[in-house]
Design an enzyme around this catalytic site. Structure first.
Site, PDB file in Angstrom:
ATOM      1  CB  ILE A 121     164.259   1.086  62.808  1.00  0.00           C
ATOM      2  CG1 ILE A 121     162.849   0.921  63.068  1.00  0.00           C
ATOM      3  CG2 ILE A 121     164.154   1.689  61.454  1.00  0.00           C
ATOM      4  CD1 ILE A 121     162.190   2.373  63.570  1.00  0.00           C
ATOM      5  CG  PHE A 137     171.438  11.446  63.292  1.00  0.00           C
ATOM      6  CD1 PHE A 137     171.017  10.964  62.862  1.00  0.00           C
ATOM      7  CD2 PHE A 137     171.780  12.317  64.076  1.00  0.00           C
ATOM      8  CE1 PHE A 137     171.355  12.215  61.979  1.00  0.00           C
ATOM      9  CE2 PHE A 137     171.689  13.796  63.000  1.00  0.00           C
ATOM     10  CZ  PHE A 137     171.449  13.694  61.932  1.00  0.00           C
ATOM     11  CG  ASN A 139     162.529  10.248  72.678  1.00  0.00           C
ATOM     12  OD1 ASN A 139     161.920  11.207  71.561  1.00  0.00           O
ATOM     13  ND2 ASN A 139     162.197   8.840  72.318  1.00  0.00           N
TER      14      ASN A 139
HETATM   15  O1  C5P Z   1     171.225   2.610  70.185  1.00  0.00           O
HETATM   16  P1  C5P Z   1     170.931   3.980  69.782  1.00  0.00           P
HETATM   17  O2  C5P Z   1     169.184   4.144  69.615  1.00  0.00           O
HETATM   18  O3  C5P Z   1     171.395   5.297  70.658  1.00  0.00           O
HETATM   19  O4  C5P Z   1     171.543   4.292  68.232  1.00  0.00           O
HETATM   20  C1  C5P Z   1     170.916   5.307  67.385  1.00  0.00           C
HETATM   21  C2  C5P Z   1     170.567   5.814  66.302  1.00  0.00           C
HETATM   22  O5  C5P Z   1     169.881   4.070  65.891  1.00  0.00           O
HETATM   23  C3  C5P Z   1     169.923   6.568  65.832  1.00  0.00           C
HETATM   24  O6  C5P Z   1     170.075   6.278  63.929  1.00  0.00           O
HETATM   25  C4  C5P Z   1     167.925   6.021  65.259  1.00  0.00           C
HETATM   26  O7  C5P Z   1     167.663   6.486  64.574  1.00  0.00           O
HETATM   27  C5  C5P Z   1     168.426   4.363  65.338  1.00  0.00           C
HETATM   28  N1  C5P Z   1     167.725   3.276  65.704  1.00  0.00           N
HETATM   29  C6  C5P Z   1     167.349   3.084  65.469  1.00  0.00           C
HETATM   30  N2  C5P Z   1     166.036   1.674  66.130  1.00  0.00           N
HETATM   31  C7  C5P Z   1     165.885   1.518  67.420  1.00  0.00           C
HETATM   32  C8  C5P Z   1     167.081   2.926  67.936  1.00  0.00           C
HETATM   33  C9  C5P Z   1     167.643   3.306  67.006  1.00  0.00           C
HETATM   34  O8  C5P Z   1     166.990   3.064  64.279  1.00  0.00           O
HETATM   35  N3  C5P Z   1     165.457   0.908  67.791  1.00  0.00           N
END
Ligand code: C5P
Length: 408
Positions: free
Chosen positions: A312, A332, A213
């Site tokens: 994560i 975030f 992305n």
């Molecule tokens: O659910 P979404 O992707 O919108 O959530 C965003 C937040 O979750 C951000 O803080 C992003 O770094 C974290 N995130 C993550 N692992 C993922 C997806 C999002 O740590 N697979």
């Protein structure tokens, strides 16, 4: 962004070829808003003229303790009393030896000795040949000046003006600027450990291609820098980005979400704060072809199947350390609309105390951003500003929410 607006710095130059870098440093400090008073030793004036430094600092340069321009003839007192810091760059081996002994036979060393030690910090940027740097006498003197309260900014490594290669080169002007700026920032995270994820992830479908992305990593890198400036020990887990590592930050490069999870899980058991800034790919190709997927001439495109990636932030937030309150997690949310509603829902879903929402298209790749902070008490806007400035505000907000710190 004028990081040093209102700061008064004394920039001391001692004898060394690195004086040419001090000219650039002076210019950079002035550009950031600092008032710079240059003081040069006689040896420094052999390498670069006071005229150059006067032109760059916009102020007359002092080179002698007998300078008649001072009404009371006490330049060493007058120049050091008002300073926010004295920075000696380049700082020669001889000057370090002098400081270690507390000698004061010319203006710059006199000023260092006469400065109010609790109020005016002394920063040293050593510059010397690698043998001089490694010499036991220099090691001893550096340990002594550090014990006496000076901050030694470290040295660079590589080709030296003398033709030799090794440690002892003065840091570059940009590196010194970053270190000096960091030094002068408040330290609400002193002694804390912070882990930050940043950038996109790249999910391979074959050895050549993959999905990713537009995240540039700038916000996460700014947060890592701001946390280090605030006194924290910082690990930055970075997806594939084209950004240089903030000074003093430990960087772990990863490519995929699964690698980012592993690197994060390795770092958080020791951490006090976790900031998940990375734009992690939600899905990855279900299988990674061992060889490049080729067109087969049939006109049929391959059908890709996807698997969901681990979350994560959620994984870390559900861990023992976060649930016990020992690890403060910040997430975030990059949204395209209805930021507040989405941010609130995401904070609850992820089970985290603080979430920073932003509008994706207004932040990706930009140097500015704006944030909407959501916590259990409500929301707060951090208005549009350069990412580093926002990162500093966010770090201050995180710091005051940590256990042991009183709510504002
Ligand atoms: O659910 P979404 O992707 O919108 O959530 C965003 C937040 O979750 C951000 O803080 C992003 O770094 C974290 N995130 C993550 N692992 C993922 C997806 C999002 O740590 N697979």
């Amino acid at each position: 962004m004028n990081d040093l607006q209102g700061k008064r710095l004394v920039l001391g130059l001692t004898g060394g070829i690195a004086c040419y870098k001090a000219a650039e440093l002076c210019r950079a400090l002035v550009k950031e808003g600092a008032a710079v008073q240059v003081v040069m030793t006689e040896a420094a004036a052999q390498f670069i003229t006071p005229v150059t430094m006067q032109a760059l600092s916009g102020q007359p340069v002092y080179t002698s303790q007998w300078d008649g321009r001072e009404a009371n003839n006490m330049a060493h007192i007058n120049l050091s009393r008002e300073a926010d810091a004295i920075v000696v760059a380049p700082c020669s081996a001889d000057f370090i030896a002098k400081l270690a002994l507390g000698r004061a036979d010319e203006l710059l060393s006199l000023m260092c000795l006469a400065r109010p030690i609790g109020r005016v910090p002394l920063l040293l940027a050593p510059a010397m040949n690698r043998e001089m740097w490694a010499h036991p006498a220099t090691r001893r003197n550096l340990a002594q000046v550090a014990q006496d309260g000076a901050t030694v900014l470290g040295v660079g490594s590589g080709d030296q003006a003398c033709g030799e290669t090794g440690d002892g080169r003065m840091l570059e002007a940009a590196e010194l600027l970053e270190d000096i700026t960091a030094f002068l920032q408040p330290k609400p995270l002193r002694g804390q450990r912070v882990v930050v994820t940043a950038g996109p992830t790249f999910e391979a479908m074959d050895p050549i291609r993959g999905i990713t992305n537009h995240s540039s990593g700038k916000m996460g890198f700014a947060i890592a820098r701001a946390a280090r400036e605030a006194g924290a020990q910082v690990t930055l887990v970075a997806g594939p980005v084209h950004l240089s590592t903030p000074r003093g930050v430990q960087r772990v490069d990863v490519t995929s979400a699964r690698q980012m999870l592993q690197a994060t899980l390795a770092a958080v058991p020791e951490a006090d704060v976790f900031v998940a800034t990375a734009a992690v790919a939600d899905w990855r190709p279900a299988s990674e072809a061992g060889e490049k997927i080729k067109k087969d001439g049939s006109g049929q495109a391959p059908v890709l199947a996807f698997t969901e990636n681990p979350d994560i932030l959620q994984t870390v937030a559900q861990g023992e350390r976060a649930r016990s309150g020992a690890l403060f997690c910040v997430g975030f949310a990059a949204e395209s609309h209805d930021l507040l509603a989405h941010a609130r829902a995401k904070r609850a879903r992820k089970g985290i105390p603080l979430l920073a929402g932003n509008i994706g298209p207004l932040t990706f790749g930009q140097d500015d951003n704006q944030l909407l902070l959501v916590d259990e008490h409500g929301e707060q806007e951090l208005p549009r500003a350069p990412k580093l400035q926002l990162a500093r505000m966010l770090i201050a907000e995180i710091a005051r929410r940590l256990p042991g710190n009183l709510p504002a």
